[in-house]
Write a protein that holds these residues in place. Structure first.
Motif, mmCIF file in Angstrom:
data_model
loop_
_atom_site.group_PDB
_atom_site.id
_atom_site.type_symbol
_atom_site.label_atom_id
_atom_site.label_comp_id
_atom_site.label_asym_id
_atom_site.label_seq_id
_atom_site.Cartn_x
_atom_site.Cartn_y
_atom_site.Cartn_z
ATOM 1 N N LEU A 28 -5.606 18.644 -16.110
ATOM 2 C CA LEU A 28 -5.994 19.604 -16.583
ATOM 3 C C LEU A 28 -6.864 20.390 -15.441
ATOM 4 N N ALA A 29 -6.881 21.559 -15.737
ATOM 5 C CA ALA A 29 -8.041 22.568 -15.158
ATOM 6 C C ALA A 29 -8.777 23.277 -15.700
ATOM 7 N N VAL A 30 -9.920 23.622 -15.658
ATOM 8 C CA VAL A 30 -10.687 25.022 -16.107
ATOM 9 C C VAL A 30 -11.069 25.986 -15.365
ATOM 10 N N VAL A 31 -11.170 27.174 -15.773
ATOM 11 C CA VAL A 31 -11.377 28.438 -15.102
ATOM 12 C C VAL A 31 -12.717 29.055 -15.693
ATOM 13 N N ALA A 32 -13.578 29.009 -14.748
ATOM 14 C CA ALA A 32 -14.829 29.610 -15.176
ATOM 15 C C ALA A 32 -15.535 30.856 -14.254
ATOM 16 N N ARG A 33 -16.130 31.616 -14.887
ATOM 17 C CA ARG A 33 -16.876 32.588 -13.902
ATOM 18 C C ARG A 33 -17.958 32.055 -12.929
ATOM 19 N N ASP A 34 -18.550 31.007 -13.380
ATOM 20 C CA ASP A 34 -19.561 30.350 -12.781
ATOM 21 C C ASP A 34 -19.419 28.929 -12.758
ATOM 22 N N ALA A 35 -18.660 28.333 -11.747
ATOM 23 C CA ALA A 35 -18.150 27.000 -11.814
ATOM 24 C C ALA A 35 -19.424 25.944 -12.164
ATOM 25 N N ALA A 36 -20.508 26.297 -11.821
ATOM 26 C CA ALA A 36 -21.872 25.405 -11.951
ATOM 27 C C ALA A 36 -21.831 25.241 -13.451
ATOM 28 N N LYS A 37 -21.400 25.902 -14.374
ATOM 29 C CA LYS A 37 -21.617 25.888 -15.754
ATOM 30 C C LYS A 37 -20.527 24.997 -16.178
ATOM 31 N N ALA A 38 -19.387 24.546 -15.315
ATOM 32 C CA ALA A 38 -18.328 23.662 -15.879
ATOM 33 C C ALA A 38 -18.583 22.227 -15.167
ATOM 34 N N TYR A 53 -11.785 37.613 -15.733
ATOM 35 C CA TYR A 53 -10.926 38.696 -16.200
ATOM 36 C C TYR A 53 -11.266 39.940 -15.669
ATOM 37 N N ALA A 54 -12.764 40.274 -15.473
ATOM 38 C CA ALA A 54 -13.004 41.822 -14.833
ATOM 39 C C ALA A 54 -12.772 41.659 -13.442
ATOM 40 N N ASP A 55 -12.332 40.741 -12.669
ATOM 41 C CA ASP A 55 -12.069 40.701 -11.210
ATOM 42 C C ASP A 55 -10.431 40.023 -11.336
ATOM 43 N N PRO A 56 -9.601 41.008 -11.467
ATOM 44 C CA PRO A 56 -8.023 40.522 -11.583
ATOM 45 C C PRO A 56 -7.660 39.810 -10.272
ATOM 46 N N GLY A 57 -8.070 40.128 -9.071
ATOM 47 C CA GLY A 57 -7.680 39.505 -7.918
ATOM 48 C C GLY A 57 -8.035 38.168 -7.945
ATOM 49 N N SER A 58 -8.918 37.840 -8.754
ATOM 50 C CA SER A 58 -9.516 36.252 -8.815
ATOM 51 C C SER A 58 -8.534 35.365 -9.676
ATOM 52 N N LEU A 59 -7.633 36.032 -10.408
ATOM 53 C CA LEU A 59 -7.000 35.249 -11.452
ATOM 54 C C LEU A 59 -5.655 34.603 -11.010
ATOM 55 N N PRO A 60 -4.704 35.148 -10.271
ATOM 56 C CA PRO A 60 -3.537 34.573 -10.118
ATOM 57 C C PRO A 60 -3.684 33.194 -9.215
ATOM 58 N N ALA A 61 -4.714 33.006 -8.447
ATOM 59 C CA ALA A 61 -4.914 31.711 -7.900
ATOM 60 C C ALA A 61 -5.790 30.804 -8.851
ATOM 61 N N ALA A 62 -6.279 31.314 -9.660
ATOM 62 C CA ALA A 62 -7.103 30.440 -10.804
ATOM 63 C C ALA A 62 -5.903 29.735 -11.605
ATOM 64 N N PHE A 63 -4.901 30.867 -12.047
ATOM 65 C CA PHE A 63 -3.735 30.187 -12.827
ATOM 66 C C PHE A 63 -2.648 29.569 -12.380
ATOM 67 N N ALA A 64 -2.897 29.562 -11.073
ATOM 68 C CA ALA A 64 -1.594 28.878 -10.211
ATOM 69 C C ALA A 64 -1.189 27.521 -10.658
ATOM 70 N N GLY A 65 -0.056 27.294 -10.904
ATOM 71 C CA GLY A 65 0.365 25.693 -11.196
ATOM 72 C C GLY A 65 0.584 25.556 -12.898
ATOM 73 N N ALA A 66 0.133 26.651 -13.433
ATOM 74 C CA ALA A 66 0.046 26.133 -15.117
ATOM 75 C C ALA A 66 1.309 26.161 -15.852
ATOM 76 N N ASP A 67 1.478 25.062 -16.375
ATOM 77 C CA ASP A 67 2.615 25.042 -17.366
ATOM 78 C C ASP A 67 2.262 25.748 -18.516
ATOM 79 N N GLN A 68 1.040 25.604 -18.978
ATOM 80 C CA GLN A 68 0.316 26.121 -20.150
ATOM 81 C C GLN A 68 -0.889 26.764 -19.926
ATOM 82 N N LEU A 69 -1.261 27.839 -20.215
ATOM 83 C CA LEU A 69 -2.397 28.586 -19.950
ATOM 84 C C LEU A 69 -3.352 28.920 -21.260
ATOM 85 N N LEU A 70 -4.207 28.495 -21.558
ATOM 86 C CA LEU A 70 -4.902 28.905 -22.624
ATOM 87 C C LEU A 70 -6.053 29.916 -22.435
#
Length: 290
Positions: A28-38, A53-70
């Motif tokens: 599992l991995a989680v994606v957060a705007r503020d990692a400290a909150k996770a 979501y408001a910073d599209p450039g941050s997302l492809p790396a955050a989602f990399a390797g996902a077989d499933q993304l919620l």
């Protein structure tokens, strides 16, 4: 790997908790705007990634390797939710995600009076056009919101609404647990997937249930839209929020939330919680649904 956004919130955070009962943290991995909150997930060995979501450039790396993304839906009534969701879906396609799961809403439709329902419908269109397999979790209206919609009924003995309508009020944790089961089913559910409680009481029904719970009459007052809006503003509610909430009542009156589906109970292996169960427990929340 399963990657979950919005895990610092209640809904998807609970889904991660349910997943951790069946899967090792390394899957599992989680994606957060503020990692400290996770931090609570990091302490359990779950990878924490940063993305917004408001910073599209941050997302492809955050989602990399996902077989499933919620993907959690935006809950800010003033945000351009569809644009934010498009950023996330586009990034998921770029990252090569195997399947996108999205927290949608029962009654998602282009013509619903409930603003988030229109956003969800538009987002489902984006998902359908993405080329990525997808599942839209059309959750029933979260029952904790009754703490806001019903007001101080225990003290006043009164529930005031602009119009009445049926709603399949659904416990948020039941929806979270079902989402985990759908993720674990690994593609068994495709496209719009409705998850609701068994019943869809009207506010008149809820007033009757509330009366039985406290042993005295709780009256339903149907004020009409203009009088209700005026009463909300007089009580200190910002007008834009009052009108946002009015859309929910209008959608209920138009039948957008009255359908029920047995799938939630099948996934849970038990009956979902009812309005009576939930009114008997402390519930409070703002009206926004995510």
């Amino acid at each position: 790997m399963i990657i979950v956004t919005g895990a610092t919130g209640v809904l998807n955070g609970a889904t991660v908790d349910h997943l951790l009962r069946s899967l090792p943290a390394s899957e599992l991995a989680v994606v957060a705007r503020d990692a400290a909150k996770a931090a609570r997930f990091a302490e359990q060995g779950v990878e924490v990634r940063t993305g917004d979501y408001a910073d599209p450039g941050s997302l492809p790396a955050a989602f990399a390797g996902a077989d499933q993304l919620l993907l959690v839906s935006s809950s800010d009534p003033r945000a351009d939710a569809v644009a934010l969701h498009r950023n996330a879906v586009d990034a998921a396609a770029i990252a090569g995600v195997g399947r996108i799961l999205y927290t949608s809403h029962q009654g998602a439709a282009a013509d619903t009076p409930f603003g988030p329902g229109r956003d969800h419908f538009a987002t489902e269109g984006i998902l359908a056009e993405s080329g990525v397999p997808w599942t839209s979790l059309r959750n029933g209206f979260y029952a904790h919101s009754l703490g806001w919609f019903l007001g101080e009924w225990r003290e006043t003995g009164v529930i005031q609404v602009p119009v009445d309508g049926a709603v399949s009020w659904t416990a948020r944790d039941d929806a979270a647990e079902a989402a985990a089961q759908i993720i674990l089913a690994d593609g068994a559910y495709d496209g719009p997937t409705t998850l609701t409680a068994r019943g869809a009481p009207t506010f008149a029904d809820i007033a009757t249930t509330a009366s039985e719970l406290i042993g005295r009459t709780v009256e339903l007052q149907v004020l009409g839209e203009d009088e209700w809006i005026a009463s909300q503003i007089a009580a200190g509610q910002p007008e834009f929020m009052a009108r946002f909430s009015l859309g929910m009542y209008q959608a209920a009156a138009a039948g957008f939330f009255e359908g029920t589906d047995p799938l939630l109970s099948e996934l849970l292996g038990r009956e979902p919680r009812t309005v009576q169960d939930l009114l008997g427990s402390p519930i409070s929340a703002p009206a926004a649904q995510s």
